[in-house]
Design a protein around this motif. Structure first.
Motif, PDB file in Angstrom:
ATOM      1  N   ASP A 182       0.800  -1.224   0.000  1.00 29.67           N
ATOM      2  CA  ASP A 182       0.000   0.000   0.000  1.00 29.67           C
ATOM      3  C   ASP A 182       0.835   1.278   0.000  1.00 29.67           C
ATOM      4  O   ASP A 182       0.311   2.370   0.262  1.00 29.67           O
ATOM      5  CB  ASP A 182      -0.941   0.019   1.209  1.00 29.67           C
ATOM      6  N   LEU A 183       2.108   1.146  -0.299  1.00 28.64           N
ATOM      7  CA  LEU A 183       2.955   2.333  -0.398  1.00 28.64           C
ATOM      8  C   LEU A 183       2.726   3.044  -1.724  1.00 28.64           C
ATOM      9  O   LEU A 183       2.202   2.469  -2.681  1.00 28.64           O
ATOM     10  CB  LEU A 183       4.423   1.943  -0.273  1.00 28.64           C
ATOM     11  N   SER A 184       3.128   4.293  -1.790  1.00 23.38           N
ATOM     12  CA  SER A 184       3.041   5.017  -3.066  1.00 23.38           C
ATOM     13  C   SER A 184       3.974   4.422  -4.107  1.00 23.38           C
ATOM     14  O   SER A 184       3.769   4.634  -5.305  1.00 23.38           O
ATOM     15  CB  SER A 184       3.384   6.503  -2.850  1.00 23.38           C
ATOM     16  N   CYS A 185       4.996   3.696  -3.641  1.00 25.16           N
ATOM     17  CA  CYS A 185       5.929   2.987  -4.525  1.00 25.16           C
ATOM     18  C   CYS A 185       5.856   1.497  -4.204  1.00 25.16           C
ATOM     19  O   CYS A 185       6.787   0.933  -3.590  1.00 25.16           O
ATOM     20  CB  CYS A 185       7.358   3.482  -4.334  1.00 25.16           C
ATOM     21  N   PRO A 186       4.759   0.816  -4.584  1.00 25.34           N
ATOM     22  CA  PRO A 186       4.650  -0.615  -4.255  1.00 25.34           C
ATOM     23  C   PRO A 186       5.748  -1.414  -4.942  1.00 25.34           C
ATOM     24  O   PRO A 186       6.198  -1.065  -6.037  1.00 25.34           O
ATOM     25  CB  PRO A 186       3.260  -0.991  -4.773  1.00 25.34           C
ATOM     26  N   HIS A 187       6.174  -2.496  -4.288  1.00 25.14           N
ATOM     27  CA  HIS A 187       7.271  -3.284  -4.833  1.00 25.14           C
ATOM     28  C   HIS A 187       7.238  -4.677  -4.243  1.00 25.14           C
ATOM     29  O   HIS A 187       6.686  -4.908  -3.161  1.00 25.14           O
ATOM     30  CB  HIS A 187       8.628  -2.619  -4.532  1.00 25.14           C
ATOM     31  N   TYR A 188       7.855  -5.634  -4.956  1.00 31.42           N
ATOM     32  CA  TYR A 188       7.929  -7.026  -4.529  1.00 31.42           C
ATOM     33  C   TYR A 188       9.265  -7.587  -4.999  1.00 31.42           C
ATOM     34  O   TYR A 188       9.402  -8.024  -6.143  1.00 31.42           O
ATOM     35  CB  TYR A 188       6.777  -7.835  -5.125  1.00 31.42           C
ATOM     36  N   LEU A 189      10.247  -7.571  -4.100  1.00 31.54           N
ATOM     37  CA  LEU A 189      11.570  -8.073  -4.434  1.00 31.54           C
ATOM     38  C   LEU A 189      11.821  -9.378  -3.698  1.00 31.54           C
ATOM     39  O   LEU A 189      11.304  -9.597  -2.596  1.00 31.54           O
ATOM     40  CB  LEU A 189      12.651  -7.064  -4.037  1.00 31.54           C
ATOM     41  N   SER A 190      12.649 -10.245  -4.264  1.00 33.13           N
ATOM     42  CA  SER A 190      13.018 -11.486  -3.606  1.00 33.13           C
ATOM     43  C   SER A 190      14.524 -11.705  -3.697  1.00 33.13           C
ATOM     44  O   SER A 190      15.203 -11.134  -4.549  1.00 33.13           O
ATOM     45  CB  SER A 190      12.270 -12.681  -4.216  1.00 33.13           C
ATOM     46  N   TRP A 191      15.031 -12.546  -2.791  1.00 33.41           N
ATOM     47  CA  TRP A 191      16.453 -12.909  -2.791  1.00 33.41           C
ATOM     48  C   TRP A 191      16.766 -13.839  -3.957  1.00 33.41           C
ATOM     49  O   TRP A 191      17.700 -13.634  -4.708  1.00 33.41           O
ATOM     50  CB  TRP A 191      16.782 -13.571  -1.459  1.00 33.41           C
ATOM     51  N   ARG A 192      15.961 -14.871  -4.113  1.00 32.77           N
ATOM     52  CA  ARG A 192      16.050 -15.785  -5.245  1.00 32.77           C
ATOM     53  C   ARG A 192      14.818 -15.589  -6.117  1.00 32.77           C
ATOM     54  O   ARG A 192      13.758 -15.229  -5.625  1.00 32.77           O
ATOM     55  CB  ARG A 192      16.154 -17.234  -4.762  1.00 32.77           C
ATOM     56  N   PRO A 193      14.935 -15.795  -7.424  1.00 37.40           N
ATOM     57  CA  PRO A 193      13.802 -15.534  -8.317  1.00 37.40           C
ATOM     58  C   PRO A 193      12.537 -16.245  -7.866  1.00 37.40           C
ATOM     59  O   PRO A 193      12.565 -17.408  -7.462  1.00 37.40           O
ATOM     60  CB  PRO A 193      14.295 -16.075  -9.656  1.00 37.40           C
ATOM     61  N   ALA A 194      11.433 -15.531  -7.915  1.00 34.31           N
ATOM     62  CA  ALA A 194      10.139 -16.086  -7.514  1.00 34.31           C
ATOM     63  C   ALA A 194       9.356 -16.621  -8.696  1.00 34.31           C
ATOM     64  O   ALA A 194       8.319 -17.250  -8.507  1.00 34.31           O
ATOM     65  CB  ALA A 194       9.322 -15.038  -6.775  1.00 34.31           C
ATOM     66  N   GLY A 195       9.812 -16.353  -9.922  1.00 32.02           N
ATOM     67  CA  GLY A 195       9.105 -16.845 -11.095  1.00 32.02           C
ATOM     68  C   GLY A 195       8.055 -15.865 -11.564  1.00 32.02           C
ATOM     69  O   GLY A 195       7.300 -15.309 -10.769  1.00 32.02           O
ATOM     70  N   ARG A 196       7.976 -15.654 -12.832  1.00 37.87           N
ATOM     71  CA  ARG A 196       7.068 -14.638 -13.372  1.00 37.87           C
ATOM     72  C   ARG A 196       5.604 -15.014 -13.233  1.00 37.87           C
ATOM     73  O   ARG A 196       4.734 -14.167 -13.295  1.00 37.87           O
ATOM     74  CB  ARG A 196       7.403 -14.375 -14.839  1.00 37.87           C
ATOM     75  N   THR A 197       5.317 -16.307 -13.060  1.00 33.50           N
ATOM     76  CA  THR A 197       3.918 -16.712 -12.934  1.00 33.50           C
ATOM     77  C   THR A 197       3.454 -16.738 -11.488  1.00 33.50           C
ATOM     78  O   THR A 197       2.302 -16.996 -11.207  1.00 33.50           O
ATOM     79  CB  THR A 197       3.714 -18.106 -13.544  1.00 33.50           C
ATOM     80  N   ALA A 198       4.373 -16.483 -10.557  1.00 36.83           N
ATOM     81  CA  ALA A 198       4.016 -16.525  -9.135  1.00 36.83           C
ATOM     82  C   ALA A 198       3.197 -15.304  -8.741  1.00 36.83           C
ATOM     83  O   ALA A 198       3.243 -14.258  -9.384  1.00 36.83           O
ATOM     84  CB  ALA A 198       5.285 -16.598  -8.288  1.00 36.83           C
ATOM     85  N   CYS A 199       2.459 -15.455  -7.661  1.00 38.55           N
ATOM     86  CA  CYS A 199       1.728 -14.325  -7.093  1.00 38.55           C
ATOM     87  C   CYS A 199       2.710 -13.394  -6.399  1.00 38.55           C
ATOM     88  O   CYS A 199       3.631 -13.843  -5.712  1.00 38.55           O
ATOM     89  CB  CYS A 199       0.694 -14.847  -6.102  1.00 38.55           C
TER      90      CYS A 199
END
Length: 222
Positions: A182-199
């Motif tokens: 809910d930030l003005s700059c939403p983001h979702y980073l991971s240490w290892r790839p989460a896969g493009r089809t993942a939620c």
């Protein structure tokens, strides 16, 4: 195989804890799995070790937008400036998510997938020690060069659906996240790839296999 060292230190002493973290390798949480939808990427690093009794994890974060509205444990901390640790014990088809916002509000869940979750009871949540840069109070969103640190001390007993006496010799799979729904700059980073089809909210269990956890040798810190 990613190895997490055992470092014996006084977890209650900030100087001893700082020296222990200094002996670890800094890793980055920098995989932006959905750049087209969420192009913003804060700078996120972490360091990790264990003492046998506790798993020590420190996030160092620099981001443009920071906020914390969730004050109660097991609340929607992922909507705030939030750092997350996912762990699946070896041989298990379930995993744990430890999610903590920038003021130290914590969510701990045990889940088989994104929809089937059991939150840790209050007595388990109390065993996870947290230290955050910001005090535990509502933090309205601020924009700028925001830098904050979060340290978690996770006892093996916090894996409340498994009988694990300590972290020595534990094996499993892990991943780490940085998010802010809910930030003005939403983001979702991971240490290892989460896969493009993942939620974006939760990695599927198979994604955790990309980070292998095993404890190893002891280092003593006074």
């Amino acid at each position: 195989m990613y190895r997490i060292p055992r470092i014996d230190c006084n977890v209650a002493c900030p100087a001893s804890l700082e020296e222990a973290f200094a002996r670890t390798v800094r890793e980055t949480v920098a995989c932006n799995n959905w750049p087209a939808d969420f192009p913003y990427a804060p700078q996120v690093g972490f360091r990790i070790f264990h003492t046998g009794a506790d798993l020590l994890l420190r996030f160092d974060i620099a981001e443009r937008c920071t906020a914390a509205r969730t004050l109660d444990d097991n609340g929607p901390v992922w909507t705030d400036s939030c750092a997350e640790f996912f762990f699946r014990p070896e041989g298990s088809d379930s995993y744990y998510n430890f999610e903590c916002n920038c003021i130290g509000t914590l969510l701990v869940g045990h889940r088989r997938d994104r929809t089937q979750a059991e939150h840790a009871p209050a007595e388990v949540l109390r065993t996870v020690r947290r230290r955050a840069t910001y005090p535990h109070a509502p933090l309205p969103e601020t924009e700028g060069d925001n830098r904050w640190t979060l340290t978690l001390a996770i006892p093996a007993a916090a894996l409340f659906r498994d009988r694990i006496a300590g972290w020595d010799g534990v094996q499993g799979a892990m991943n780490l996240y940085k998010c802010g729904d809910d930030l003005s700059c939403p983001h979702y980073l991971s240490w290892r790839p989460a896969g493009r089809t993942a939620c974006a909210r939760f990695p599927p269990p198979r994604v955790l296999r990309t980070g292998i956890f095993r404890t190893e040798k002891t280092i003593n810190v006074r």
